[in-house]
Write an enzyme that holds these catalytic residues in place. Structure first.
Site, mmCIF file in Angstrom:
data_model
loop_
_atom_site.group_PDB
_atom_site.id
_atom_site.type_symbol
_atom_site.label_atom_id
_atom_site.label_comp_id
_atom_site.label_asym_id
_atom_site.label_seq_id
_atom_site.Cartn_x
_atom_site.Cartn_y
_atom_site.Cartn_z
ATOM 1 N N ASP A 42 15.729 8.743 -2.680
ATOM 2 C CA ASP A 42 16.301 10.069 -2.970
ATOM 3 C C ASP A 42 15.919 11.107 -1.915
ATOM 4 O O ASP A 42 16.384 12.242 -1.965
ATOM 5 C CB ASP A 42 15.908 10.552 -4.383
ATOM 6 C CG ASP A 42 14.412 10.569 -4.631
ATOM 7 O OD1 ASP A 42 13.713 9.694 -4.103
ATOM 8 O OD2 ASP A 42 13.937 11.466 -5.359
ATOM 9 N N HIS A 115 1.235 10.641 -4.320
ATOM 10 C CA HIS A 115 2.417 9.987 -4.862
ATOM 11 C C HIS A 115 2.151 8.483 -4.832
ATOM 12 O O HIS A 115 1.093 8.059 -4.389
ATOM 13 C CB HIS A 115 3.615 10.385 -3.974
ATOM 14 C CG HIS A 115 4.958 10.155 -4.579
ATOM 15 N ND1 HIS A 115 5.256 10.452 -5.878
ATOM 16 C CD2 HIS A 115 6.118 9.671 -4.039
ATOM 17 C CE1 HIS A 115 6.533 10.149 -6.109
ATOM 18 N NE2 HIS A 115 7.071 9.674 -5.014
ATOM 19 N N ASP A 185 7.432 15.353 -4.831
ATOM 20 C CA ASP A 185 6.967 14.018 -5.175
ATOM 21 C C ASP A 185 5.458 13.962 -5.004
ATOM 22 O O ASP A 185 4.916 13.239 -4.165
ATOM 23 C CB ASP A 185 7.685 12.957 -4.326
ATOM 24 C CG ASP A 185 9.133 12.785 -4.776
ATOM 25 O OD1 ASP A 185 9.708 13.778 -5.251
ATOM 26 O OD2 ASP A 185 9.665 11.667 -4.664
#
Ligand SMILES: [Zn+2]
Ligand SMILES: [Zn+2]
Length: 278
Positions: A42, A115, A185
């Site tokens: 993404d 992350h 993120d």
């Protein structure tokens, strides 16, 4: 995307970015950098389309893409398979946390988010700007209006009839520049608090609301309230809740939850412009 005068800084390039970019009429031939945080789809699926579109629309200027280690391989692999024809030079710059990218009058500091995979966060920081020019003082000092005034206004010294005038003599105290931090993120963490300190705008991961706090923890994301705590701790002026999970048809509860902790929170919709005054 940060639009700064004639220059563009695009953070990440997810699917659909090229369409939004064209719709925003951002300009295809500007000085531009794309900064990639990490290699989850993404955040990078839009790159081939973006590069192809820019070239197709007539971009001629060099384009720099910044990102974590592996960026060069990603671009080379895409190019090997789909052969996009870039009519412009592509400059790939792989960076590590702790590094700083310098430009003429700003810098971008690179830090690490928290992350599942290595993920970078970026802080854009303008250099301090010269203080306000005082025309009365300039006249008193016998400096004729015109190019010399301009020079002094930009913080440089001048000579008048052999006499040296320092810009500080006619300028007020220097003014700080804008700071914008982009951290998506990521779990809330000390590195991001440090990176974001004093930002005019913090764009922070706010994937979930408080009822899904466990999910945020498991997937390496943040809740809106966690983002708000980061903004508060780092004494930011404004927080943009960002990277909201698609499971929320109505994300307004996230905004409410963030606002109870940090009042200057906003929930920007697509294509919204937020001005960051100095
Ligand atoms: Zn991710
Ligand atoms: Zn993501």
């Amino acid at each position: 995307m940060i639009r700064r005068g004639p220059e563009l800084l695009l953070f990440d390039c997810g699917e659909g970015t090229q369409r939004q970019f064209l719709q925003a009429k951002a300009g295809i031939n500007r000085k531009m950098r794309i900064l990639i945080s990490h290699f989850h789809g993404d955040h990078v699926f839009g790159l081939p389309g973006m590069l192809h579109s820019l070239s197709f629309m007539g971009r001629k200027r060099e384009l720099e893409i910044v990102g974590p280690k592996g960026l060069a391989e990603l671009i080379t692999s895409i190019n090997r398979v789909v052969k996009f024809y870039a009519n412009f030079d592509l400059r790939i710059r792989e960076v590590r946390p702790g590094q700083t990218i310098r430009d003429a009058d700003y810098r971008i500091r690179v830090s690490a988010g928290k992350h599942g995979i290595p993920c970078l966060a970026y802080a854009f920081e303008e250099d301090p700007r010269p203080g306000r020019f005082d025309p009365k003082k300039a006249k008193k000092l016998g400096i004729p209006e015109g190019p010399l005034w301009k020079r002094l206004q930009s913080g440089r010294d001048v000579k008048v009839n052999g006499r040296r005038i320092r810009s500080e003599q006619v300028l007020g105290p220097s003014r700080r520049g804008v700071k914008i931090t982009y951290a998506v993120d990521t779990r809330p963490c000390a590195q991001i608090v440090n990176l974001a300190r004093g930002s005019d705008l913090l764009i922070h991961d706010s994937c979930f609301d408080e009822s899904a706090a466990a999910k945020a923890r498991d997937y390496g994301h943040s809740t809106a309230a966690e983002a708000a705590r980061v903004a508060k701790k780092s004494k930011c002026r404004k927080l943009a809740l960002f990277h909201i999970s698609a499971m929320y048809e109505d994300a307004s509860p996230l905004l409410t939850q963030a606002k109870t902790i940090f009042r200057e929170s906003i929930l920007p919709q697509d294509m919204v412009t937020v001005s960051v005054p100095v």
